[in-house]
Scaffold this motif. Structure first.
Motif, short mmCIF file in Angstrom:
data_model
loop_
_atom_site.label_atom_id
_atom_site.label_comp_id
_atom_site.label_asym_id
_atom_site.label_seq_id
_atom_site.Cartn_x
_atom_site.Cartn_y
_atom_site.Cartn_z
N THR A 9 0.82 -1.21 0.00
CA THR A 9 0.00 0.00 0.00
C THR A 9 0.85 1.26 0.00
OG1 THR A 9 -1.72 -1.18 1.23
CG2 THR A 9 -1.83 1.23 1.24
N VAL A 10 1.89 1.28 0.81
CA VAL A 10 2.69 2.49 0.98
C VAL A 10 3.48 2.84 -0.28
CG1 VAL A 10 4.65 3.46 2.25
CG2 VAL A 10 2.81 2.32 3.48
N PRO A 12 2.86 2.33 -3.60
CA PRO A 12 2.06 3.06 -4.60
C PRO A 12 1.61 4.45 -4.12
CG PRO A 12 1.29 0.81 -4.43
CD PRO A 12 2.27 1.02 -3.31
N LEU A 13 1.38 4.59 -2.82
CA LEU A 13 1.02 5.92 -2.30
C LEU A 13 2.17 6.90 -2.47
CD1 LEU A 13 -1.02 5.03 0.92
CD2 LEU A 13 -1.87 5.91 -1.27
N ILE A 16 2.02 8.12 -5.95
CA ILE A 16 1.02 9.18 -6.15
C ILE A 16 1.59 10.54 -5.77
CG2 ILE A 16 -1.18 10.07 -5.27
CD1 ILE A 16 -2.17 7.15 -5.27
N VAL A 17 2.32 10.58 -4.67
CA VAL A 17 2.94 11.84 -4.24
C VAL A 17 3.98 12.29 -5.26
CG1 VAL A 17 4.40 12.89 -2.46
CG2 VAL A 17 2.49 11.42 -1.79
N GLN A 80 1.23 -3.72 -7.39
CA GLN A 80 0.30 -2.60 -7.19
C GLN A 80 0.81 -1.33 -7.87
OE1 GLN A 80 1.28 -4.66 -4.77
NE2 GLN A 80 -0.62 -5.66 -4.20
N SER A 81 2.11 -1.08 -7.80
CA SER A 81 2.66 0.12 -8.44
C SER A 81 2.56 0.03 -9.96
CB SER A 81 4.12 0.33 -8.03
OG SER A 81 4.20 0.61 -6.66
N ALA A 84 -0.88 0.74 -10.98
CA ALA A 84 -1.24 2.13 -10.68
C ALA A 84 -0.70 3.11 -11.72
CB ALA A 84 -0.74 2.52 -9.29
#
Length: 107
Positions: A9-10, A12-13, A16-17, A80-81, A84
């Motif tokens: 989770t972290v 890919p977040l 986004i940043v 996930q990345s 994304a």
């Protein structure tokens, strides 16, 4: 403690940043459009973060012993990345577009 979902989770977040920062920085230039460059940057970001996820998950399993090894099932925590990439593209492009419009003089 199982950190596999947290890594999945972290990372890919973080992407986004980074995509938002890329779009914001591009808006400061005089580029006519950033959507094409955002697409290429998003692909590079997605592939790079996927590699980082694989390495982090491996480190979590082998060195830290905070993640479980699931054999081929580990791959569910790796991509996930990569998946994304369209989100990174949208974020970078829309941030560029929004910032660019805010820089235009009023009509």
């Amino acid at each position: 403690m199982e950190l596999s979902p947290i890594i999945a989770t972290v990372v890919p977040l973080i992407g986004i940043v980074v995509a938002k920062v890329l779009g914001s920085n591009a808006a400061k230039s005089d580029q006519a459009s950033y959507w094409g460059a955002a697409f290429l940057a998003s692909i590079a970001l997605g592939v790079g973060l996927t590699i980082a996820q694989v390495l982090l998950h491996g480190l979590c399993i082998d060195a830290l012993h905070l993640c479980k090894s699931r054999g081929d099932g580990n791959m569910t925590y790796w991509f996930q990345s990569f998946f994304a990439i369209p989100v990174f593209w949208f974020i970078a492009g829309s941030t560029w577009q929004r910032k660019k419009k805010s820089r235009l003089p009023p009509a």
